[in-house]
Design a protein around this motif. Structure first.
Motif, PDB file in Angstrom:
ATOM      1  N   TYR A 125       0.910  -1.428   0.043  1.00 53.20           N
ATOM      2  CA  TYR A 125       0.031  -0.060   0.101  1.00 53.20           C
ATOM      3  C   TYR A 125       0.803   1.224  -0.016  1.00 53.20           C
ATOM      4  N   VAL A 126       1.874   1.203   0.731  1.00 48.73           N
ATOM      5  CA  VAL A 126       2.860   2.547   0.912  1.00 48.73           C
ATOM      6  C   VAL A 126       3.277   2.554  -0.512  1.00 48.73           C
ATOM      7  N   LEU A 135      -5.986   8.544  -5.906  1.00 48.25           N
ATOM      8  CA  LEU A 135      -6.033   8.785  -4.454  1.00 48.25           C
ATOM      9  C   LEU A 135      -7.504   8.250  -3.826  1.00 48.25           C
ATOM     10  N   GLU A 157       0.816   3.994  -2.947  1.00 46.94           N
ATOM     11  CA  GLU A 157       0.425   5.363  -2.876  1.00 46.94           C
ATOM     12  C   GLU A 157       1.419   6.615  -3.065  1.00 46.94           C
ATOM     13  N   VAL A 158       2.717   5.957  -2.721  1.00 46.72           N
ATOM     14  CA  VAL A 158       3.894   6.994  -2.696  1.00 46.72           C
ATOM     15  C   VAL A 158       4.138   7.024  -4.361  1.00 46.72           C
ATOM     16  N   VAL A 202       3.157  10.306  -6.174  1.00 42.40           N
ATOM     17  CA  VAL A 202       3.893  11.784  -6.097  1.00 42.40           C
ATOM     18  C   VAL A 202       4.901  11.745  -7.203  1.00 42.40           C
TER      19      VAL A 202
END
Lengths: 517, 511
Positions: free
Chosen positions: B141-142, B175, B145-146, B149
């Motif tokens: 998950y990290v 998101l 999402e990252v 960016v």
């Protein structure tokens, strides 16, 4: 005449409170006795030393779990954790308050009584040194907050509420520039705050009535008595419900939860930015510390009754904060609505009645405090000759002019949006996990949905800073003086560290997450 | 050699490279490009070594590493790769150096820092590798999402027309999906006994109702990421606005996270719910194939057209996954690889055309083949690969998906076959309008159009063409790696392939 029995007081355990209040009194003396040009340095040093000393005492008594001063103060895990949090965040806020290099003479007015917009006012705005009374006021407020999170009966809590609120009302009125806005903010905060205090006090009275009449117990408003009364009182439960509701109004006002949030944007916008940061970080910790204690200690057994109501308040708060944040055009108001939405998330944590839930809420408070102080630190830096440039359109192209500070602010905004590897993500997880475990799936879903809405305004600021071309009126970022730079560095580093390696603080919070009764 | 911590090193290496590149002086862009390129080659070499040391007949998950991270929540840095992940990691390692090479001059036109562009590409590589290598749901998950960016800044800062709008839309869509997944991740954590370890979670029994909700949370995020109809509207905008190199990575790799996530997380963790939702997912896939292909036919913007073609291809992949046969599943995974190669190539070539012409509109071209014959030839080849001509790699995967689906669900297979015809239409018509026919007079006045492929660009396209042809004729090395992993996934959901039968039933044949 019966002899008056004095309660025993554990002075070591309450020494952080005594240190802060003592220093505040000392600060008043400094105002009277020390020559003007030395006051700033002396006051700031004194306040910072006091915070450090208090923090040391908190750390030294980390294993204390007692109720002292009669039934008035509970020094237990949550108290000590939250006191530590308030002190650390207050130290950062003091660094911002004490900075005089970003704005000549500091962020505070030289003489608060000067008529706003007059010639005198313009002269004082040009760089006469600001008031140094802000330091004793701040230390009084910190002292009040330390009592507030330790208060173990409703009267002590009320007094603490006043002790930390009154200085805050004053501090709000002391902005160097845009005096009218600042005074309006203070007035609004004071009037609404007074109402909230009245509600709180009325609630105390009703609860006192509710506790009377239990065989073998005297009526009282200490939490042990209330806890017993919730189970056994013969009085009508209407008293309990009305009292709880009125108490909640008083506390939710301070926590900036909807529908008691209307003061927040105006006050956050009008107050001097360092004070705004102080309120957003420390007041939040204090208010939620009290909410946690009142609802998880005193009214723990009535949680079937208050959970739906507080849950509705939480959802409303998240919605109001997130939706209204979308429409904001002023960075301080945007952060104010974001702070309201965060109050909603914190309420979800309050309603997760487990050790993990309590630990998660406390973790969230600390993580959010660091980030929000760093955010306001950046806001103090973006300025032109008329002071801070808070309108969002003026931030266009900031990333081109000052990539470093724009990058820091972007990082903080990503943290607010809950992107992983920032404390914003870990703290959301710390709250939503226990809430889901406690069967509050609807609150978690509301939290997730509003997070999506809330991501939009944050992203808009990022777009403004990086993707828009700089306009004529894009201000430059002042290179911060040592104090602001220190606060900013601490805030950003903490946001990163708590996002990447939250385990130590989580351990600390989990270890502390047990109330004494 | 198999004890070497490949996956963590592969994840961290690009990040280190990104830091190095980002702090190179801004006035030395050439140095930044060279360092970035060398670094990505290093990653490629390491990946090749990893590929060689992967034992295709061995355990399902190999190169497993685990380091404690947040013990309070049972989170750890656990990396492990099965055959599917391995193939995707290889794809990343191959594409990134080529993309860096292809984007050599892309960042210069944007007035922004050139080193930062290449640093962002390397950060993106780090997150992409991480997302495929993670074997811990939290860690996945990290990275998931990252990843947004760097891509956000690549599109927003270095993109073309409408880049702000596209970047924000991309970020918000992803998101939203990610936050639904977060809710599901937390839910899974609670019902799974507070662990995030994939292998532990795949053993947990979840009640039917909960399982369906959790499946939906994950599926929604992946369907937006992939994207499947009707969550696709961000891709044409993002693909159209992104610089060509970033677009190649966006469509070639980033979107595969969605289909990979379905294979790795949705099916094994929520087998019952996967079966329950399969008809719906198949329907989305089929609609996507036809609908996106029709839209692609109508596009006048080259990059948007390629974006729509990939939505159609993702329809195929979705159908292949939810058909629940080994053939279709292998086809889907193979498609993920081949689509990355073919569409990556198509995007890069289209990018070369656009940077020469200074416009991405098809109507601004016409007869370009007369000016830049080699480039036009490569575009034609990329187009053919994209429409899955036999002899190119995508043909095999598309064919596997179709026959694998046909054995269990004939109507879906038949409608999906329509997609092949439409694919021929949008590709050939696009090629015709840009490179064939009479020369557009405006075109010959543009300086750039007189330069055919230079050496750098030939180096970019050559390996991709070679791989597409090679895998078109000899896919065995890849299918050998994929097959056991797909088989294991099918075992997870408890589906076996229908036994082949001729004429009568199997029982009769057995007699």
């Amino acid at each position: 005449m019966t002899e008056l029995k004095l309660p025993s007081i554990d002075y070591a355990a309450i020494s952080p409170i005594l240190i802060m209040l003592g220093t505040a009194l000392l600060g008043v003396l400094v105002e009277a006795l020390v020559p003007r040009r030395w006051r700033h340095v002396v006051q700031l040093t004194l306040a910072l030393l006091a915070v450090l000393a208090a923090l040391t005492m908190v750390v030294l008594s980390a294993d204390e779990r007692i109720i002292t001063a009669g039934q008035a103060l509970a020094i237990d895990g949550p108290t000590l954790f939250l006191q530590g949090a308030i002190l650390v965040l207050a130290a950062m806020a003091l660094l911002l308050i004490g900075d005089r290099s970003v704005e000549r003479g500091g962020a505070f007015v030289a003489q608060a009584a000067v008529t706003a917009e007059s010639a005198d006012d313009r002269r004082q705005a040009e760089g006469r040194n600001g008031l140094t009374e802000v330091y004793p006021l701040t230390t009084f407020a910190i002292g009040g907050m330390l009592i507030f999170v330790a208060a173990n009966d409703l009267l002590t809590m009320f007094i603490a509420l006043e002790v930390f609120s009154l200085p805050l009302y004053l501090l709000c009125a002391l902005a160097r520039r845009r005096r009218l806005l600042s005074q309006e903010a203070a007035m609004k905060y004071f009037l609404l705050g007074a109402y909230a205090s009245a509600f709180f006090l009325f609630g105390v009275a009703l609860i006192y009535g509710f506790t009377s009449g239990i065989p073998g117990r005297t009526a009282g408003v200490d939490f042990a008595t209330i806890h017993a009364a919730v189970g056994e009182s013969p009085a009508s439960p209407v008293l309990l419900f009305a009292g709880m509701a009125l108490l909640a109004i008083g506390l939710l006002f301070k926590a900036a939860a909807a529908p008691f949030h209307v003061w927040t944007p105006d006050v956050y916008q009008g107050a001097p930015t360092p004070v705004t940061g102080f309120m957003a970080a420390c007041t939040k910790v204090a208010a939620f510390g009290a909410l946690l204690r009142v609802f998880q200690v005193a009214f723990a057994d009535a949680n079937w009754d208050f959970t739906p109501v507080l849950g509705a308040v939480a959802v409303l708060t998240m919605l109001v904060g997130a939706v209204l944040a979308v429409t904001q055009t002023d960075i301080k108001r945007l952060l104010a609505y974001s702070s309201i939405a965060n109050a909603g998330y914190l309420l979800v944590g309050v309603l997760a009645p487990s050790r993990d839930g309590l630990a998660g809420t406390m973790f969230y408070l600390v993580a959010y405090g660091f980030s929000v102080l760093a955010a306001f630190a950046v806001v103090t830096l973006v300025r032109d000759e008329d002071g801070e440039a808070t309108h969002l359109s003026r931030w266009a192209g900031l990333g081109r002019r000052s990539p470093f500070f724009a990058a820091l602010f972007t990082f903080i905004l990503l943290a607010f949006a809950g992107i992983p590897l920032t404390s914003g993500f870990t703290s959301k997880f710390a709250i939503f996990g226990p809430a889901l475990e406690g069967g509050q799936a609807w609150l978690v879903i509301a939290g997730v949905l509003t997070s999506m809405v809330l991501a939009f305004p944050y992203l808009r600021v990022v777009v403004m800073m990086w993707l828009s071309e700089p306009g004529e009126s894009t201000p430059t970022v002042t290179v911060p003086g040592g104090l602001t730079a220190a606060a900013l560095t601490i805030g950003v580093l903490a946001t990163l560290v708590l996002g990447v390696a939250p385990a130590p603080l989580l351990d600390l919070a989990t270890g502390a997450a047990e109330f004494v009764r | 050699m198999s004890n070497f911590p490949f996956l963590s090193v592969l994840t961290v290496a690009p990040l280190v490279g990104a830091l190095v590149v980002a702090f190179l002086p801004r006035h030395r862009p050439e140095l930044a490009k060279q360092v970035a390129f060398a670094w990505s080659l290093l990653v490629l070499v390491l990946s090749v070594v990893m590929w060689v040391s992967f034992n295709a007949g061995g355990d399902r998950f190999q190169f497993r590493e685990s380091y404690s991270w947040i013990p309070n929540w049972g989170v750890s840095f656990t990396f492990a790769a099965d055959g599917i992940a391995l193939v995707m990691l290889m794809l990343i390692a191959v594409l990134v150096p080529l993309v860096i090479l292809a984007s050599w001059h892309d960042a210069e036109s944007s007035k922004r820092s050139v080193p930062v562009y290449f640093a962002l590409l390397l950060v993106l590589e780090c997150t992409m590798i991480g997302v495929f290598a993670a074997a811990d749901v939290f860690l996945f998950y990290v990275f998931f999402e990252v990843m947004l960016v760097p891509m956000y800044f690549l599109i927003g800062s270095y993109g073309g027309h409408q880049r702000q709008y596209a970047a924000v839309k991309f970020f918000l869509y992803s998101l939203v999906g990610g936050l639904f997944m977060l809710a599901a991740v937390i839910g899974l954590w609670v019902v799974g006994g507070k662990t995030f370890d994939w292998q532990a979670l795949s053993q947990v029994d979840i009640s039917t109702g909960t399982e369906r909700w959790l499946f939906l949370g994950f599926f929604l995020a992946f369907a937006i990421k992939a994207p499947f109809f009707p969550f696709h509207t961000w891709l044409p905008d993002a693909g159209g606005a992104a610089p060509a190199g970033a677009a190649a990575l966006l469509v070639g790799v980033l979107d595969k996270v969605g289909t990979f996530g379905i294979l790795r997380y949705c099916l094994p963790l929520f087998p019952e719910a996967s079966k329950w939702f399969a008809p719906w997912a198949l329907a989305l896939g089929v609609i996507g194939i036809v609908y996106a292909a029709l839209l692609a036919v109508g596009q006048n913007d080259l990059k948007r057209l390629v974006s729509y073609t990939s939505i159609a291809h993702f329809g195929f992949i979705g159908v292949g996954i939810f058909a629940f046969t080994t053939q279709a599943g292998t086809g889907a995974v193979l498609y993920m690889l081949n689509h990355g190669l073919a569409t990556g190539l198509l995007f890069l070539v289209v990018g070369m055309l656009i940077s020469r012409r200074g416009s991405s509109l098809i109507s601004d071209f016409g007869g370009a083949g007369k000016l830049v014959p080699v480039l036009a030839g490569v575009l034609f080849f990329a187009g053919l690969a994209s429409l899955a001509l036999p002899g190119t790699a995508p043909f095999i995967s598309e064919f596997l998906v179709l026959i694998g689906t046909f054995t269990v669900n004939k109507p879906v297979a038949v409608i999906a076959t329509l997609g092949i015809i439409l694919a021929a239409a949008y590709v050939l018509w696009m090629v015709q309008r840009t490179t064939q026919g009479t020369l557009n007079p405006a075109l010959s006045e543009v300086d750039g159009m007189r330069r055919d492929l230079n050496l750098r660009e030939k180096v970019v396209v050559a390996p991709l063409i070679a791989l597409i042809v090679l895998l078109g004729f000899f896919p065995k090395p890849v299918t050998d790696v994929i097959n056991p992993a797909v088989q294991a996934t099918m075992d997870d959901i408890g589906r076996t392939d229908p036994a082949p039968s001729v004429g009568g039933t199997v029982q009769e044949a057995a007699k």
